[in-house]
Scaffold this motif. Structure first.
Motif, PDB file in Angstrom:
ATOM      1  N   GLY A 114      76.661  28.210  93.735  1.00  0.00           N
ATOM      2  CA  GLY A 114      75.461  29.149  93.739  1.00  0.00           C
ATOM      3  C   GLY A 114      74.799  29.191  94.857  1.00  0.00           C
ATOM      4  O   GLY A 114      74.944  28.300  96.048  1.00  0.00           O
ATOM      5  N   GLU A 115      73.868  30.288  94.997  1.00  0.00           N
ATOM      6  CA  GLU A 115      73.185  30.739  96.426  1.00  0.00           C
ATOM      7  C   GLU A 115      72.258  29.404  96.740  1.00  0.00           C
ATOM      8  O   GLU A 115      72.243  29.327  97.891  1.00  0.00           O
ATOM      9  N   TYR A 116      71.703  28.690  95.735  1.00  0.00           N
ATOM     10  CA  TYR A 116      70.888  27.738  95.985  1.00  0.00           C
ATOM     11  C   TYR A 116      71.462  26.262  96.134  1.00  0.00           C
ATOM     12  O   TYR A 116      70.651  25.378  96.015  1.00  0.00           O
ATOM     13  N   ILE A 117      72.757  26.239  95.774  1.00  0.00           N
ATOM     14  CA  ILE A 117      73.530  24.967  95.700  1.00  0.00           C
ATOM     15  C   ILE A 117      74.222  24.478  96.943  1.00  0.00           C
ATOM     16  O   ILE A 117      74.316  23.637  97.421  1.00  0.00           O
ATOM     17  N   ASN A 118      74.998  25.604  97.209  1.00  0.00           N
ATOM     18  CA  ASN A 118      75.651  25.475  98.536  1.00  0.00           C
ATOM     19  C   ASN A 118      75.608  26.877  99.495  1.00  0.00           C
ATOM     20  O   ASN A 118      76.190  27.684  99.357  1.00  0.00           O
ATOM     21  N   SER A 119      74.380  26.653 100.165  1.00  0.00           N
ATOM     22  CA  SER A 119      74.098  28.120 100.902  1.00  0.00           C
ATOM     23  C   SER A 119      75.133  28.769 101.859  1.00  0.00           C
ATOM     24  O   SER A 119      75.383  29.664 102.232  1.00  0.00           O
ATOM     25  N   LYS A 120      76.039  27.542 102.430  1.00  0.00           N
ATOM     26  CA  LYS A 120      77.163  27.796 103.339  1.00  0.00           C
ATOM     27  C   LYS A 120      78.314  28.430 102.734  1.00  0.00           C
ATOM     28  O   LYS A 120      78.834  29.399 103.394  1.00  0.00           O
ATOM     29  N   ASN A 121      78.492  28.169 101.470  1.00  0.00           N
ATOM     30  CA  ASN A 121      79.829  28.678 100.683  1.00  0.00           C
ATOM     31  C   ASN A 121      79.284  28.731  99.235  1.00  0.00           C
ATOM     32  O   ASN A 121      79.765  28.062  98.435  1.00  0.00           O
ATOM     33  N   PRO A 122      78.559  29.812  98.870  1.00  0.00           N
ATOM     34  CA  PRO A 122      78.050  29.895  97.618  1.00  0.00           C
ATOM     35  C   PRO A 122      79.087  30.092  96.453  1.00  0.00           C
ATOM     36  O   PRO A 122      78.624  29.910  95.201  1.00  0.00           O
ATOM     37  N   ASN A 123      80.077  30.721  96.774  1.00  0.00           N
ATOM     38  CA  ASN A 123      81.013  30.644  95.705  1.00  0.00           C
ATOM     39  C   ASN A 123      82.196  29.711  95.558  1.00  0.00           C
ATOM     40  O   ASN A 123      83.127  29.873  94.850  1.00  0.00           O
ATOM     41  N   GLU A 124      81.904  28.483  96.278  1.00  0.00           N
ATOM     42  CA  GLU A 124      82.906  27.425  96.194  1.00  0.00           C
ATOM     43  C   GLU A 124      82.116  26.322  95.297  1.00  0.00           C
ATOM     44  O   GLU A 124      81.086  25.736  95.462  1.00  0.00           O
ATOM     45  N   PHE A 125      82.926  25.782  94.332  1.00  0.00           N
ATOM     46  CA  PHE A 125      82.510  24.706  93.667  1.00  0.00           C
ATOM     47  C   PHE A 125      82.680  23.411  94.418  1.00  0.00           C
ATOM     48  O   PHE A 125      83.452  23.113  95.048  1.00  0.00           O
ATOM     49  N   ILE A 126      81.313  22.660  94.291  1.00  0.00           N
ATOM     50  CA  ILE A 126      81.272  21.298  94.960  1.00  0.00           C
ATOM     51  C   ILE A 126      80.742  20.155  93.893  1.00  0.00           C
ATOM     52  O   ILE A 126      80.122  20.598  92.707  1.00  0.00           O
ATOM     53  N   ASN A 127      81.160  19.026  94.310  1.00  0.00           N
ATOM     54  CA  ASN A 127      80.553  17.803  93.553  1.00  0.00           C
ATOM     55  C   ASN A 127      79.338  17.582  93.848  1.00  0.00           C
ATOM     56  O   ASN A 127      79.062  16.614  94.653  1.00  0.00           O
ATOM     57  N   ILE A 128      78.273  18.147  92.697  1.00  0.00           N
ATOM     58  CA  ILE A 128      76.899  17.732  92.940  1.00  0.00           C
ATOM     59  C   ILE A 128      76.655  16.361  92.617  1.00  0.00           C
ATOM     60  O   ILE A 128      75.561  15.725  92.974  1.00  0.00           O
ATOM     61  N   SER A 129      77.217  15.839  91.446  1.00  0.00           N
ATOM     62  CA  SER A 129      76.997  14.473  91.014  1.00  0.00           C
ATOM     63  C   SER A 129      77.260  13.378  92.080  1.00  0.00           C
ATOM     64  O   SER A 129      76.550  12.509  92.136  1.00  0.00           O
ATOM     65  N   SER A 130      77.952  13.549  93.120  1.00  0.00           N
ATOM     66  CA  SER A 130      78.349  12.719  94.021  1.00  0.00           C
ATOM     67  C   SER A 130      77.279  12.546  95.188  1.00  0.00           C
ATOM     68  O   SER A 130      77.451  11.787  95.797  1.00  0.00           O
ATOM     69  N   LEU A 131      76.629  13.535  95.084  1.00  0.00           N
ATOM     70  CA  LEU A 131      75.328  13.569  95.938  1.00  0.00           C
ATOM     71  C   LEU A 131      74.156  12.855  95.659  1.00  0.00           C
ATOM     72  O   LEU A 131      73.240  12.689  96.470  1.00  0.00           O
ATOM     73  N   ILE A 132      74.268  12.325  94.238  1.00  0.00           N
ATOM     74  CA  ILE A 132      73.247  11.418  94.041  1.00  0.00           C
ATOM     75  C   ILE A 132      73.122  10.002  94.645  1.00  0.00           C
ATOM     76  O   ILE A 132      74.063   9.590  94.750  1.00  0.00           O
ATOM     77  N   LYS A 133      71.977   9.636  95.310  1.00  0.00           N
ATOM     78  CA  LYS A 133      71.721   8.515  96.206  1.00  0.00           C
ATOM     79  C   LYS A 133      72.313   7.233  95.284  1.00  0.00           C
ATOM     80  O   LYS A 133      72.928   6.395  95.851  1.00  0.00           O
ATOM     81  N   ASP A 134      71.832   7.186  94.071  1.00  0.00           N
ATOM     82  CA  ASP A 134      71.853   5.884  93.313  1.00  0.00           C
ATOM     83  C   ASP A 134      73.284   6.084  92.994  1.00  0.00           C
ATOM     84  O   ASP A 134      73.882   6.662  91.706  1.00  0.00           O
ATOM     85  N   LEU A 135      74.288   4.985  93.279  1.00  0.00           N
ATOM     86  CA  LEU A 135      75.663   5.096  92.993  1.00  0.00           C
ATOM     87  C   LEU A 135      75.857   4.796  91.587  1.00  0.00           C
ATOM     88  O   LEU A 135      76.822   5.169  90.962  1.00  0.00           O
ATOM     89  N   ASN A 136      74.913   4.052  90.900  1.00  0.00           N
ATOM     90  CA  ASN A 136      75.038   3.688  89.349  1.00  0.00           C
ATOM     91  C   ASN A 136      74.694   4.799  88.577  1.00  0.00           C
ATOM     92  O   ASN A 136      74.442   4.617  87.373  1.00  0.00           O
ATOM     93  N   ASP A 137      74.210   5.836  89.186  1.00  0.00           N
ATOM     94  CA  ASP A 137      73.537   7.036  88.198  1.00  0.00           C
ATOM     95  C   ASP A 137      74.452   8.272  88.426  1.00  0.00           C
ATOM     96  O   ASP A 137      73.948   9.292  88.106  1.00  0.00           O
ATOM     97  N   ARG A 138      75.693   8.036  88.850  1.00  0.00           N
ATOM     98  CA  ARG A 138      76.238   9.428  89.170  1.00  0.00           C
ATOM     99  C   ARG A 138      77.364   9.853  87.953  1.00  0.00           C
ATOM    100  O   ARG A 138      77.906  10.859  88.037  1.00  0.00           O
ATOM    101  N   ILE A 139      77.060   8.964  86.953  1.00  0.00           N
ATOM    102  CA  ILE A 139      77.876   9.651  85.602  1.00  0.00           C
ATOM    103  C   ILE A 139      77.132  10.559  84.906  1.00  0.00           C
ATOM    104  O   ILE A 139      76.021  10.071  84.221  1.00  0.00           O
ATOM    105  N   ILE A 140      77.565  11.758  84.780  1.00  0.00           N
ATOM    106  CA  ILE A 140      76.435  12.675  84.160  1.00  0.00           C
ATOM    107  C   ILE A 140      76.882  12.782  82.585  1.00  0.00           C
ATOM    108  O   ILE A 140      77.906  13.147  82.228  1.00  0.00           O
TER     109      ILE A 140
END
Length: 373
Positions: A72-98
């Motif tokens: 999306g436009e506010y998720i990945n401004s460089k390439n808004p039409n590309e899916f990226i793994n946003i859960s992997s961007l959470i800093k706490d490694l123990n909190d990445r299972i959604i």
């Protein structure tokens, strides 16, 4: 056409620019409607999908492994039409299972297995629970609240609700029309900058909350031990364009939607809010709706706005005896009624209906990159 069990519909999520169809086999297709130029559906190249969520300016995919891919436009401004793994961007490694995802108009909310909620995307209206002057948007998930059991928003909404494990409800974001249910005194506060406790909510268990653009609808279940559970709908916000199911009244706290259409032996099986419309399916096979209808999204054969509930004639359903397996999904200017049986069902066929332009019509799933899903 005969369809195998794995190709049965599991969920539909629809918004202004896109509609995502999720199938029982964990695969999904998306139908784009950019600038009103209709396109054929295309396959989403992500496997083992558990849930999908479409907002006006973003899409989110939750996999069975607990990863979330979004674009999306506010998720990945460089390439808004590309899916990226946003859960992997959470800093706490123990909190990445959604565990769950919900999409607002331009923001996405993630509920982790540790009951923490993160937000990503647009924060211009403080819909992520932070000062919008200091943080207009973020492309990295930020922690909003801990000890949360459920998250709620809407595909056309700049507001969000979070329910904690003590059944206390908190809200943040756009409130110019009182759609957060904070009361008359808070109505003039356009932006609720931080998560604020919602007081005077109806008694009972909160099953669901769905947000339109200027209104919110809450589903409450009465769990009185002396009677069968009964579900009721409550609304708040402005009714000028969307309707709250209460004549022409504005209400800035959640109050019950009352109508003779909700008889004593009726119970609410499912409901959905678009930007302005609300559709409700009851246990007595009634389809009830109210609100905006400029595009015929109420499916009642005209384009008139209906501020109070009306009954809408259902199409001839193939599986009428299994009405509890039908579901509703409302987008910005369209609505879907679809059949989604439990995973253990033996049924081999699917049915989808689209409410639009005065009549129901069937949907096919031939994708632009060849074949059916």
């Amino acid at each position: 056409m005969k369809m195998k069990m794995k190709n049965q519909i599991k969920q539909i999520s629809t918004s202004f620019f896109s509609t995502i169809f999720l199938f029982e086999n964990g695969k999904a297709i998306e139908y784009l409607n950019e600038n009103y130029s209709k396109q054929n559906p295309s396959k989403i190249q992500i496997e083992n999908i558990q849930k999908v969520a479409a907002g006006s300016f973003n899409e989110a995919i939750l996999t069975k492994e607990g990863n979330v891919f979004a674009k999306g436009e506010y998720i990945n401004s460089k390439n808004p039409n590309e899916f990226i793994n946003i859960s992997s961007l959470i800093k706490d490694l123990n909190d990445r299972i959604i565990q769950d995802i919900v999409s607002g108009d331009s923001s996405i909310y993630l509920l982790t297995s540790n009951q923490n909620v993160y937000g990503i995307g647009l924060n211009y209206y403080s819909q992520l629970g932070f000062d919008s002057e200091a943080l207009k948007e973020t492309e990295k998930p930020i922690l909003m609240m801990k000890n949360v059991s459920k998250i709620f928003s809407g595909n056309s909404s700049y507001s969000a609700f979070l329910l904690n494990s003590n059944q206390e409800l908190f809200g943040c974001g756009y409130n110019q029309d009182g759609q957060l249910g904070l009361g008359e005194s808070k109505k003039e506060e356009t932006k609720i900058q931080k998560l604020t406790k919602i007081k005077n909510i109806p008694k009972g268990k909160i099953i669901d909350i769905q947000c339109g653009f200027t209104h919110s609808i809450m589903l409450i279940e009465n769990q009185n031990q002396n009677q069968n559970p009964k579900r009721k709908l409550y609304s708040c916000g402005e009714s000028e364009y969307n309707g709250l199911g209460k004549n022409d009244e504005n209400t800035y706290e959640f109050t019950e939607i009352k109508s003779s259409l909700f008889e004593n032996d009726d119970n609410i099986l499912d409901f959905s809010c678009g930007a302005g419309q609300t559709l409700i399916l009851t246990s007595n096979s009634k389809l009830i709706g109210f609100g905006g209808n400029l595009f015929g999204q109420l499916g009642n054969g005209n384009k008139n706005t209906h501020l109070i509930p009306i009954q809408i004639k259902l199409p001839k359903l193939r599986f009428n005896e299994n009405i509890s397996n039908y579901h509703i999904s409302c987008g910005f200017n369209k609505s879907f009624l679809y059949y989604s049986p439990p995973s253990f069902s033996n049924l081999e066929e699917d049915l989808i209906k689209l409410f639009e332009r005065k009549e129901f019509c069937n949907i096919s799933f031939k994708t632009k990159n060849g074949g059916n899903n």
